[in-house]
Write a protein that holds these residues in place. Structure first.
Motif, PDB file in Angstrom:
ATOM      1  N   GLY A 350       0.831  -1.207   0.000  1.00 47.85           N
ATOM      2  CA  GLY A 350       0.000   0.000   0.000  1.00 47.85           C
ATOM      3  C   GLY A 350       0.864   1.254   0.000  1.00 47.85           C
ATOM      4  N   TYR A 351       1.913   1.225   0.828  1.00 48.54           N
ATOM      5  CA  TYR A 351       2.842   2.355   0.892  1.00 48.54           C
ATOM      6  C   TYR A 351       3.521   2.567  -0.464  1.00 48.54           C
ATOM      7  CZ  TYR A 351       7.453   4.467   1.778  1.00 48.54           C
ATOM      8  OH  TYR A 351       8.589   5.238   1.704  1.00 48.54           O
ATOM      9  N   MET A 352       3.916   1.480  -1.099  1.00 52.26           N
ATOM     10  CA  MET A 352       4.664   1.581  -2.356  1.00 52.26           C
ATOM     11  C   MET A 352       3.826   2.175  -3.496  1.00 52.26           C
ATOM     12  SD  MET A 352       7.858   0.942  -2.402  1.00 52.26           S
ATOM     13  CE  MET A 352       8.276   0.545  -4.108  1.00 52.26           C
ATOM     14  N   GLY A 353       2.490   2.078  -3.391  1.00 48.40           N
ATOM     15  CA  GLY A 353       1.636   2.589  -4.465  1.00 48.40           C
ATOM     16  C   GLY A 353       2.016   4.002  -4.859  1.00 48.40           C
ATOM     17  N   LYS A 354       2.070   4.895  -3.874  1.00 52.95           N
ATOM     18  CA  LYS A 354       2.382   6.302  -4.165  1.00 52.95           C
ATOM     19  C   LYS A 354       3.833   6.461  -4.605  1.00 52.95           C
ATOM     20  CE  LYS A 354       1.040  10.368  -4.632  1.00 52.95           C
ATOM     21  NZ  LYS A 354      -0.096  10.611  -5.546  1.00 52.95           N
ATOM     22  N   ARG A 355       4.717   5.728  -3.953  1.00 50.20           N
ATOM     23  CA  ARG A 355       6.151   5.826  -4.290  1.00 50.20           C
ATOM     24  C   ARG A 355       6.370   5.380  -5.733  1.00 50.20           C
ATOM     25  NH1 ARG A 355       7.446   9.542  -1.226  1.00 50.20           N
ATOM     26  NH2 ARG A 355       5.468   9.522  -0.118  1.00 50.20           N
ATOM     27  N   PHE A 356       5.614   4.372  -6.134  1.00 48.37           N
ATOM     28  CA  PHE A 356       5.734   3.868  -7.508  1.00 48.37           C
ATOM     29  C   PHE A 356       5.213   4.906  -8.506  1.00 48.37           C
ATOM     30  CE2 PHE A 356       4.579   0.512 -10.823  1.00 48.37           C
ATOM     31  CZ  PHE A 356       5.895   0.326 -11.212  1.00 48.37           C
ATOM     32  N   GLU A 357       4.165   5.613  -8.133  1.00 43.96           N
ATOM     33  CA  GLU A 357       3.674   6.691  -9.016  1.00 43.96           C
ATOM     34  C   GLU A 357       4.770   7.723  -9.257  1.00 43.96           C
ATOM     35  OE1 GLU A 357       0.070   8.627  -7.782  1.00 43.96           O
ATOM     36  OE2 GLU A 357      -0.986   6.730  -7.502  1.00 43.96           O
ATOM     37  N   LEU A 358       5.512   8.052  -8.201  1.00 38.36           N
ATOM     38  CA  LEU A 358       6.596   9.036  -8.361  1.00 38.36           C
ATOM     39  C   LEU A 358       7.692   8.490  -9.261  1.00 38.36           C
ATOM     40  CD1 LEU A 358       6.985  10.413  -4.734  1.00 38.36           C
ATOM     41  CD2 LEU A 358       5.815  11.434  -6.663  1.00 38.36           C
ATOM     42  N   MET A 359       7.961   7.195  -9.134  1.00 40.81           N
ATOM     43  CA  MET A 359       8.986   6.581  -9.980  1.00 40.81           C
ATOM     44  C   MET A 359       8.581   6.635 -11.443  1.00 40.81           C
ATOM     45  SD  MET A 359       9.805   3.371  -7.500  1.00 40.81           S
ATOM     46  CE  MET A 359      10.643   2.445  -8.742  1.00 40.81           C
ATOM     47  N   VAL A 360       7.291   6.423 -11.694  1.00 38.55           N
ATOM     48  CA  VAL A 360       6.825   6.443 -13.085  1.00 38.55           C
ATOM     49  C   VAL A 360       6.973   7.856 -13.667  1.00 38.55           C
ATOM     50  CG1 VAL A 360       4.816   6.130 -14.580  1.00 38.55           C
ATOM     51  CG2 VAL A 360       5.305   4.464 -12.784  1.00 38.55           C
ATOM     52  N   ALA A 361       6.703   8.866 -12.840  1.00 41.54           N
ATOM     53  CA  ALA A 361       6.896  10.243 -13.317  1.00 41.54           C
ATOM     54  C   ALA A 361       8.367  10.474 -13.678  1.00 41.54           C
ATOM     55  CB  ALA A 361       6.438  11.235 -12.248  1.00 41.54           C
ATOM     56  N   GLN A 362       9.271   9.964 -12.848  1.00 44.84           N
ATOM     57  CA  GLN A 362      10.709  10.096 -13.157  1.00 44.84           C
ATOM     58  C   GLN A 362      11.065   9.326 -14.424  1.00 44.84           C
ATOM     59  OE1 GLN A 362      12.689   8.588  -9.675  1.00 44.84           O
ATOM     60  NE2 GLN A 362      12.087  10.308  -8.373  1.00 44.84           N
ATOM     61  N   ALA A 363      10.482   8.128 -14.557  1.00 45.90           N
ATOM     62  CA  ALA A 363      10.764   7.300 -15.735  1.00 45.90           C
ATOM     63  C   ALA A 363      10.300   8.010 -16.997  1.00 45.90           C
ATOM     64  CB  ALA A 363      10.077   5.941 -15.596  1.00 45.90           C
ATOM     65  N   ALA A 473      -3.179   2.920 -29.277  1.00 44.69           N
ATOM     66  CA  ALA A 473      -3.358   3.909 -28.209  1.00 44.69           C
ATOM     67  C   ALA A 473      -2.929   3.361 -26.848  1.00 44.69           C
ATOM     68  CB  ALA A 473      -4.814   4.351 -28.150  1.00 44.69           C
ATOM     69  N   VAL A 474      -2.743   2.040 -26.754  1.00 41.11           N
ATOM     70  CA  VAL A 474      -2.428   1.447 -25.452  1.00 41.11           C
ATOM     71  C   VAL A 474      -0.947   1.071 -25.369  1.00 41.11           C
ATOM     72  CG1 VAL A 474      -2.884  -0.502 -23.907  1.00 41.11           C
ATOM     73  CG2 VAL A 474      -4.774   0.585 -25.134  1.00 41.11           C
ATOM     74  N   ARG A 475      -0.270   1.592 -24.339  1.00 45.30           N
ATOM     75  CA  ARG A 475       1.144   1.250 -24.122  1.00 45.30           C
ATOM     76  C   ARG A 475       1.272   0.578 -22.777  1.00 45.30           C
ATOM     77  NH1 ARG A 475       1.681   6.017 -26.362  1.00 45.30           N
ATOM     78  NH2 ARG A 475       2.969   6.193 -28.222  1.00 45.30           N
ATOM     79  N   LEU A 476       1.980  -0.542 -22.748  1.00 48.42           N
ATOM     80  CA  LEU A 476       2.185  -1.243 -21.482  1.00 48.42           C
ATOM     81  C   LEU A 476       3.632  -1.091 -21.032  1.00 48.42           C
ATOM     82  CD1 LEU A 476       0.333  -4.620 -22.251  1.00 48.42           C
ATOM     83  CD2 LEU A 476      -0.616  -2.474 -21.363  1.00 48.42           C
ATOM     84  N   LEU A 477       3.816  -0.814 -19.761  1.00 45.84           N
ATOM     85  CA  LEU A 477       5.182  -0.716 -19.233  1.00 45.84           C
ATOM     86  C   LEU A 477       5.315  -1.609 -18.006  1.00 45.84           C
ATOM     87  CD1 LEU A 477       5.676   3.155 -19.318  1.00 45.84           C
ATOM     88  CD2 LEU A 477       6.596   1.503 -20.945  1.00 45.84           C
ATOM     89  N   SER A 478       6.226  -2.550 -18.098  1.00 46.35           N
ATOM     90  CA  SER A 478       6.497  -3.412 -16.951  1.00 46.35           C
ATOM     91  C   SER A 478       7.748  -2.878 -16.251  1.00 46.35           C
ATOM     92  CB  SER A 478       6.761  -4.826 -17.447  1.00 46.35           C
ATOM     93  OG  SER A 478       7.931  -4.782 -18.240  1.00 46.35           O
ATOM     94  N   LEU A 479       8.151  -3.531 -15.179  1.00 44.39           N
ATOM     95  CA  LEU A 479       9.379  -3.091 -14.497  1.00 44.39           C
ATOM     96  C   LEU A 479      10.574  -3.126 -15.443  1.00 44.39           C
ATOM     97  CD1 LEU A 479       9.494  -4.497 -10.852  1.00 44.39           C
ATOM     98  CD2 LEU A 479       9.151  -2.156 -11.614  1.00 44.39           C
ATOM     99  N   GLN A 480      10.622  -4.151 -16.305  1.00 47.54           N
ATOM    100  CA  GLN A 480      11.739  -4.242 -17.262  1.00 47.54           C
ATOM    101  C   GLN A 480      11.825  -2.979 -18.116  1.00 47.54           C
ATOM    102  OE1 GLN A 480       9.935  -6.872 -16.434  1.00 47.54           O
ATOM    103  NE2 GLN A 480      11.539  -8.277 -15.753  1.00 47.54           N
ATOM    104  N   ASP A 481      10.669  -2.409 -18.466  1.00 48.54           N
ATOM    105  CA  ASP A 481      10.688  -1.205 -19.303  1.00 48.54           C
ATOM    106  C   ASP A 481      11.150   0.019 -18.514  1.00 48.54           C
ATOM    107  OD1 ASP A 481       9.576  -2.444 -21.679  1.00 48.54           O
ATOM    108  OD2 ASP A 481       7.753  -2.629 -20.487  1.00 48.54           O
ATOM    109  N   LEU A 482      10.901   0.003 -17.200  1.00 54.11           N
ATOM    110  CA  LEU A 482      11.336   1.141 -16.395  1.00 54.11           C
ATOM    111  C   LEU A 482      12.827   1.073 -16.083  1.00 54.11           C
ATOM    112  CD1 LEU A 482       8.502   1.654 -13.750  1.00 54.11           C
ATOM    113  CD2 LEU A 482       8.650   2.497 -16.067  1.00 54.11           C
ATOM    114  N   TYR A 483      13.394  -0.129 -16.233  1.00 56.46           N
ATOM    115  CA  TYR A 483      14.825  -0.311 -15.954  1.00 56.46           C
ATOM    116  C   TYR A 483      15.534  -0.882 -17.176  1.00 56.46           C
ATOM    117  CZ  TYR A 483      13.824   0.209 -10.934  1.00 56.46           C
ATOM    118  OH  TYR A 483      13.442   0.676  -9.700  1.00 56.46           O
ATOM    119  N   PRO A 484      15.530  -0.156 -18.287  1.00 54.54           N
ATOM    120  CA  PRO A 484      16.238  -0.703 -19.440  1.00 54.54           C
ATOM    121  C   PRO A 484      17.715  -0.853 -19.093  1.00 54.54           C
ATOM    122  CG  PRO A 484      15.620   1.575 -19.821  1.00 54.54           C
ATOM    123  CD  PRO A 484      14.993   1.169 -18.527  1.00 54.54           C
ATOM    124  N   PRO A 485      18.353  -1.952 -19.508  1.00 53.57           N
ATOM    125  CA  PRO A 485      19.729  -2.197 -19.097  1.00 53.57           C
ATOM    126  C   PRO A 485      20.698  -1.143 -19.618  1.00 53.57           C
ATOM    127  CG  PRO A 485      18.828  -4.054 -20.356  1.00 53.57           C
ATOM    128  CD  PRO A 485      17.771  -3.021 -20.306  1.00 53.57           C
TER     129      PRO A 485
END
Ligand code: ATP
Ligand code: MG
Length: 490
Positions: A350-363, A473-485
């Protein structure tokens, strides 16, 4: 699961641009006044040492003592550095010392770093005015870099303001920021992606906090040892973070405000929860925002007088005030592992929900090009009710530079999400569009919509993947996409 990255922490992470620019200044053969500031432990000293390694560098760490004592100490160290006899009686003011730097730089390049420079300002012998007095005429043509570094953000910004002695005299200034989620992950390369995301959500981007995690130490053990334990290094540092800001007198009030904000609250809610007056709370939140400890958000397209929701921005502080501070009595008597298991773990997602939103904004800031999207003008969310008073929450509502509206959902989940995510976003947008929200209508019309972005830490079901493949119109992003090597520079 195989490790995706090298398993050893790199010696130096990020800051490539700053290192390059600082080296160019040092190698230019010209005098430069350089200012570097930022919060405690953000990596200022580390950056300077790394940037100027293998160059003649004199480093002095000022202390909270008198000007005379700081000068005497500096001269002692400078004598060792240069091999010259330096008698404090010959250098009774900062002006004479700055002249000495210029003299030493006459025949060979010299870099001087004065660290924690706030201790040298505004006292009987103010360093800033003395530098100004010497700088324009007496250092001309010398290869002297004088770097002032400090952790008092407000004081350093004051130095740069109009009317101050150093105004307009510096060649380079940087307010160093904590790492974003992507660079933070490079500090803990031995973890899987989900753990790297959790590590950022818990420790934040302050380099010193991330180095507290031992190589190969399990994440839960690291959190218990450094953050939950009352003797833990991060526990102690975060607990005293506010005291270290010299501009803040009412430490107790600031702490109370932080304790009330890990969840997102309006200033009125904060005031009534803490007993701090609304005007004082407002002032404190301005200051905390300025320091990067809190941030505010409100609905996309909100009216100008709409209330803000205030959140703790720094993840280490957010974690502390969400889990450590409320459990402090228990932590004194029970082992940290018990608090972790019973009071943190069940609430962590539950805590990570908001933190993850911030990470997506950075991504998005880092990778929007790779995702085929322009930068965003505004990046926010929308929360409220539709015309039937049904509660609606949309995690991403952004206006892109080309004017189009991007909408989407962000899920911190451990299992794959399916097509209902898409169906419910479209339904929400449709309802809101009928309720008179122009942006929601734009988000659905092909000409004005930039599509829908779905981000899920647990991945996607085959049905949703298929749906996305068939719908541009639909784009999917998984963790792998947020952390490209391969790291693309920001
Ligand atoms: N770019 C980096 N890459 C890897 N580790 C880093 C980096 N920057 C800082 N660190 C780590 O964080 C620690 C703290 O950094 P540093 O002492 O430079 O912070 P600071 O901003 O000078 O803090 P203070 O205000 O307390 O003096 C360093 O000792 C180092 O271990
Ligand atoms: Mg330092």
């Amino acid at each position: 699961m195989p490790l995706r990255f090298q398993a050893e922490r790199p010696l130096f992470v990020d800051r490539e641009e700053q290192v390059r620019e600082l080296r160019e200044l040092a190698d230019s053969g010209q005098p430069h006044l350089v200012l570097l500031y930022g919060r405690r432990r953000v990596g200022k000293t580390f950056l300077l040492e790394h940037a100027w390694q293998a160059r003649p560098l004199f480093y002095f760490l000022a202390a909270d003592v008198t000007a005379a004592l700081n000068r005497a100490e500096l001269l002692r160290e400078l004598a060792t550095f240069t091999g010259r006899q330096l008698d404090p009686a010959d250098y009774p003011t900062w002006r004479t010392i700055v002249r000495l730097f210029a003299e030493l730089a006459a025949d060979r390049p010299l870099i001087v770093v004065l660290d924690e420079v706030q201790y040298l300002m505004g006292r009987d012998d103010d360093l800033a005015s003395q530098i100004a007095a010497v700088w324009d005429r007496e250092v001309r043509g010398r290869s002297l870099v004088l770097c002032l570094s400090g952790s008092q953000v407000s004081l350093m910004e004051h130095l740069l303001s109009g009317g101050q002695p150093l105004y307009g005299r510096h060649s380079w200034v940087e307010r160093l920021q904590p790492f974003d989620y992507r660079d933070a992950a490079r500090m803990v390369p031995w973890y899987e992606l989900r753990q790297q995301a959790l590590a950022y959500g818990i420790f934040g981007g302050t380099p010193r906090y991330l180095t507290a995690i031992q190589p190969d130490e399990p994440l839960d053990a690291a959190v218990q040892r450094t953050t939950l334990s009352p003797r833990g290094e991060i526990h102690l540092q975060v607990q005293h973070v506010i005291e270290q800001e010299r501009g803040i007198r009412a430490v107790g009030e600031y702490r109370a405000i932080l304790a009330a904000t890990p969840r997102g609250r309006t200033v009125r809610e904060i005031a009534s929860l803490t007993g701090v007056e609304v005007t004082m709370a407002r002032k404190a939140l301005d200051m905390l925002d300025e320091l990067g400890y809190t941030w505010r958000e409100r609905n996309f397209d909100a009216p100008r007088n709409a209330e803000w929701q205030h959140w703790i921005a720094d993840n280490a502080l957010a974690f502390y005030y969400r889990f450590v501070h409320p459990n402090r009595s228990r932590l004194e008597v029970a082992p940290a592992s018990e608090v972790w298991t019973h009071r943190v773990l069940p609430l962590l997602d539950g805590y990570m929900g908001k933190r993850f939103e911030l990470m997506v904004a950075q991504a998005f800031r880092r990778y929007h090009d790779d995702w085929g999207l322009p930068p965003s003008q505004t990046w926010s969310r929308w929360e409220g009710v539709d015309r039937n008073r049904r509660p609606v929450e949309i995690d991403i509502v952004a206006r892109l530079d080309d004017g189009r509206i991007l909408t989407g959902s962000i899920k911190w989940s451990s299992s794959p999400v399916g097509p209902s995510l898409d169906a419910s976003l479209r339904r929400d947008l449709d309802d809101l569009s009928r309720s008179g929200q122009t942006w929601a209508r734009q988000a659905l019309e092909p000409g004005s919509s930039a599509g829908h972005l779905y981000v899920s830490s647990g991945g996607f079901t085959p049905e949703l993947t298929e749906l996305a493949a068939a719908d541009d119109a639909v784009r999917l992003l998984s963790l792998q996409d947020l952390y490209p090597p391969n790291l693309t520079p920001r």
